[in-house]
Scaffold this motif. Structure first.
Motif, PDB file in Angstrom:
ATOM      1  N   GLU A 173      -6.868 -13.309  -3.705  1.00 27.47           N
ATOM      2  CA  GLU A 173      -8.025 -13.799  -2.949  1.00 27.47           C
ATOM      3  C   GLU A 173      -8.040 -13.276  -1.514  1.00 27.47           C
ATOM      4  N   GLU A 174      -6.867 -12.962  -0.973  1.00 29.65           N
ATOM      5  CA  GLU A 174      -6.806 -12.404   0.383  1.00 29.65           C
ATOM      6  C   GLU A 174      -7.174 -10.922   0.402  1.00 29.65           C
ATOM      7  N   ALA A 175      -6.806 -10.223  -0.652  1.00 29.42           N
ATOM      8  CA  ALA A 175      -7.021  -8.772  -0.698  1.00 29.42           C
ATOM      9  C   ALA A 175      -8.411  -8.387  -1.182  1.00 29.42           C
ATOM     10  N   PHE A 176      -9.055  -9.266  -1.933  1.00 29.62           N
ATOM     11  CA  PHE A 176     -10.324  -8.919  -2.575  1.00 29.62           C
ATOM     12  C   PHE A 176     -11.368  -8.430  -1.578  1.00 29.62           C
ATOM     13  N   ASP A 177     -11.950  -7.271  -1.889  1.00 26.18           N
ATOM     14  CA  ASP A 177     -13.042  -6.647  -1.137  1.00 26.18           C
ATOM     15  C   ASP A 177     -12.629  -6.073   0.222  1.00 26.18           C
ATOM     16  N   LYS A 178     -11.330  -6.058   0.488  1.00 26.80           N
ATOM     17  CA  LYS A 178     -10.854  -5.412   1.712  1.00 26.80           C
ATOM     18  C   LYS A 178     -10.591  -3.919   1.434  1.00 26.80           C
ATOM     19  N   PRO A 179     -10.723  -3.063   2.453  1.00 26.81           N
ATOM     20  CA  PRO A 179     -10.354  -1.651   2.264  1.00 26.81           C
ATOM     21  C   PRO A 179      -8.902  -1.553   1.830  1.00 26.81           C
ATOM     22  N   ILE A 180      -8.630  -0.698   0.862  1.00 22.35           N
ATOM     23  CA  ILE A 180      -7.281  -0.637   0.320  1.00 22.35           C
ATOM     24  C   ILE A 180      -6.264  -0.233   1.380  1.00 22.35           C
ATOM     25  N   GLU A 181      -6.690   0.507   2.401  1.00 26.73           N
ATOM     26  CA  GLU A 181      -5.757   0.908   3.464  1.00 26.73           C
ATOM     27  C   GLU A 181      -5.157  -0.290   4.182  1.00 26.73           C
ATOM     28  N   GLU A 182      -5.873  -1.417   4.185  1.00 27.59           N
ATOM     29  CA  GLU A 182      -5.344  -2.622   4.833  1.00 27.59           C
ATOM     30  C   GLU A 182      -4.281  -3.314   3.977  1.00 27.59           C
ATOM     31  N   ILE A 183      -4.356  -3.138   2.680  1.00 31.27           N
ATOM     32  CA  ILE A 183      -3.460  -3.841   1.753  1.00 31.27           C
ATOM     33  C   ILE A 183      -2.301  -2.955   1.317  1.00 31.27           C
ATOM     34  N   ILE A 187       3.929   5.043   4.271  1.00 27.72           N
ATOM     35  CA  ILE A 187       4.386   6.001   5.265  1.00 27.72           C
ATOM     36  C   ILE A 187       5.361   6.982   4.611  1.00 27.72           C
ATOM     37  N   CYS A 188       5.650   8.063   5.319  1.00 24.78           N
ATOM     38  CA  CYS A 188       6.661   9.021   4.864  1.00 24.78           C
ATOM     39  C   CYS A 188       8.042   8.519   5.282  1.00 24.78           C
ATOM     40  N   GLU A 189       8.972   8.511   4.362  1.00 25.75           N
ATOM     41  CA  GLU A 189      10.323   8.013   4.629  1.00 25.75           C
ATOM     42  C   GLU A 189      11.009   8.802   5.739  1.00 25.75           C
ATOM     43  N   ASP A 190      10.814  10.116   5.788  1.00 29.07           N
ATOM     44  CA  ASP A 190      11.510  10.964   6.756  1.00 29.07           C
ATOM     45  C   ASP A 190      10.912  10.882   8.159  1.00 29.07           C
ATOM     46  N   THR A 191       9.564  10.855   8.238  1.00 27.74           N
ATOM     47  CA  THR A 191       8.897  10.927   9.552  1.00 27.74           C
ATOM     48  C   THR A 191       8.416   9.577  10.072  1.00 27.74           C
ATOM     49  N   GLY A 192       8.219   8.620   9.165  1.00 23.53           N
ATOM     50  CA  GLY A 192       7.679   7.324   9.568  1.00 23.53           C
ATOM     51  C   GLY A 192       6.182   7.361   9.823  1.00 23.53           C
ATOM     52  N   LYS A 193       5.553   8.504   9.561  1.00 27.76           N
ATOM     53  CA  LYS A 193       4.114   8.637   9.793  1.00 27.76           C
ATOM     54  C   LYS A 193       3.321   8.158   8.578  1.00 27.76           C
ATOM     55  N   THR A 194       2.088   7.684   8.847  1.00 21.45           N
ATOM     56  CA  THR A 194       1.219   7.199   7.777  1.00 21.45           C
ATOM     57  C   THR A 194       0.882   8.322   6.809  1.00 21.45           C
ATOM     58  N   VAL A 195       0.952   8.020   5.527  1.00 20.17           N
ATOM     59  CA  VAL A 195       0.610   8.970   4.476  1.00 20.17           C
ATOM     60  C   VAL A 195      -0.821   8.702   4.030  1.00 20.17           C
ATOM     61  N   GLN A 196      -1.571   9.764   3.713  1.00 17.02           N
ATOM     62  CA  GLN A 196      -2.933   9.578   3.227  1.00 17.02           C
ATOM     63  C   GLN A 196      -2.925   8.689   1.992  1.00 17.02           C
ATOM     64  N   ASN A 197      -3.771   7.653   2.015  1.00 13.29           N
ATOM     65  CA  ASN A 197      -3.826   6.744   0.887  1.00 13.29           C
ATOM     66  C   ASN A 197      -4.315   7.485  -0.350  1.00 13.29           C
ATOM     67  N   PRO A 198      -3.617   7.340  -1.469  1.00 14.02           N
ATOM     68  CA  PRO A 198      -3.999   8.099  -2.675  1.00 14.02           C
ATOM     69  C   PRO A 198      -5.398   7.767  -3.185  1.00 14.02           C
ATOM     70  N   THR A 199      -5.909   6.570  -2.860  1.00 15.91           N
ATOM     71  CA  THR A 199      -7.243   6.191  -3.322  1.00 15.91           C
ATOM     72  C   THR A 199      -8.302   7.178  -2.858  1.00 15.91           C
ATOM     73  N   GLN A 200      -8.269   7.553  -1.576  1.00 17.76           N
ATOM     74  CA  GLN A 200      -9.275   8.470  -1.056  1.00 17.76           C
ATOM     75  C   GLN A 200      -9.178   9.836  -1.714  1.00 17.76           C
ATOM     76  N   LYS A 201      -7.963  10.266  -1.986  1.00 12.93           N
ATOM     77  CA  LYS A 201      -7.762  11.558  -2.652  1.00 12.93           C
ATOM     78  C   LYS A 201      -8.361  11.514  -4.060  1.00 12.93           C
ATOM     79  N   VAL A 202      -8.149  10.428  -4.766  1.00  7.40           N
ATOM     80  CA  VAL A 202      -8.683  10.282  -6.125  1.00  7.40           C
ATOM     81  C   VAL A 202     -10.204  10.215  -6.104  1.00  7.40           C
ATOM     82  N   TYR A 209      -3.675  11.686  -8.946  1.00  4.75           N
ATOM     83  CA  TYR A 209      -2.972  12.119  -7.739  1.00  4.75           C
ATOM     84  C   TYR A 209      -1.737  11.242  -7.577  1.00  4.75           C
ATOM     85  N   GLY A 210      -0.629  11.855  -7.193  1.00  3.65           N
ATOM     86  CA  GLY A 210       0.606  11.099  -7.069  1.00  3.65           C
ATOM     87  C   GLY A 210       1.321  11.309  -5.752  1.00  3.65           C
ATOM     88  N   LEU A 211       2.058  10.281  -5.326  1.00  2.00           N
ATOM     89  CA  LEU A 211       2.965  10.364  -4.180  1.00  2.00           C
ATOM     90  C   LEU A 211       4.346   9.982  -4.698  1.00  2.00           C
TER      91      LEU A 211
END
Length: 276
Positions: A173-183, A187-202, A209-211
């Protein structure tokens, strides 16, 4: 009076008014009448009608078939074509947009009404079938042994199954209808930087598409969980993307085993070197 709204796209004003009078006599409401493809696209977005009566030949540089293609890219609205042309090339183009009917001008009210009622009935059956499928799919996803998040075509969360709730820290109920990036924050384990969410790629590519391996999920409580991720599109019978399914796996145990193996290997090397 029925609840159905029917939009008219017709570049001959007298014809459009006649159709409007007929529709209102049948009990339908007409939210708007437009004469160009550009206006048809805009008004479809604003009014979200239950059905569009679309003239094939329109004013401007966009015909009704092209306007329908663009409308279907953004809205799931059934279309009935109205045309005085029945050449094979036009019909072939029109078929590619999966219309719910095709009426040749001039037509009688009885023919118009019959086509509309058939189109609305088919649409109702599609919605009923879709609802049944959604209920079945949701039941399946909720009981499957993997973490799963499903979204709509805009990347808004529609379902978070129990294991995904546990890993992300968000209840359904908390996640419903929210952008998936919020839920689903990764991140990348080595750099700590945000990884592109696979949803947008798909959604952009319409393909799997896989990570893998170096992806870390950040939960609501800021827990870090190494995961593998696979994303896939959800498509309808017209091959249009209706949403995505994201499946992810906690690979902490695998990571620990790999780490232990590496430490053991290095320790063995050191012992071997010391003995020499």
């Amino acid at each position: 009076m029925t609840d159905e709204k029917i939009m008219i796209v017709e570049d001959e004003k007298i014809v459009a008014l006649d159709i409007k009078d007929s529709l209102e006599s049948f009990g339908y409401s007409v939210p708007c009448m437009v004469s160009t493809g550009k206006d048809a696209i805009e008004m479809a977005r604003i009014h979200n009608p239950d059905l569009i009566l679309m003239d094939v030949v329109l004013k401007g540089d966009m015909d009704g078939i092209k306007a329908t293609e663009i409308i279907h890219d953004h809205c799931d609205i059934p279309v009935i074509y109205l045309t005085a042309y029945s050449d094979e090339k036009t019909i072939a183009r029109a078929k590619l947009t999966s219309p719910f009917g095709h009426i040749l001008k001039p037509f009688e009210n009885r023919e118009l009404r019959t086509n509309i009622e058939i189109a609305l009935y088919k649409r109702a059956l599609e919605k009923e079938k879709l609802l049944e499928n959604e209920n079945w799919i949701n039941s399946l996803l909720n009981n499957i042994g993997d973490a799963i998040i499903s979204t709509d075509a805009q990347g808004k969360v529609k379902l978070v199954n129990p294991l995904a709730q546990a890993l992300t820290g968000y209840r359904q109920e908390e996640a419903f209808d929210k952008p998936i990036e919020e839920i689903f924050r990764v991140i990348c384990e080595d750099t700590g930087k945000t990884v592109q969410n696979p949803t947008q790629k798909v959604l952009n590519e319409g393909a799997f598409y896989g990570l893998h391996d170096k992806t870390v999920l950040i939960s609501r409580e800021n827990n870090h969980t190494p995961i593998d991720v696979i994303g896939s599109p959800i498509k309808n019978s017209r091959n249009e993307i209706m949403g995505t399914i994201i499946v992810f796996y906690d690979i902490s145990e695998r990571k620990d085993i790999e780490k232990s193996f590496l430490n053991y290997s290095f320790s063995g090397d050191n012992i071997q070197k010391t003995n020499h």
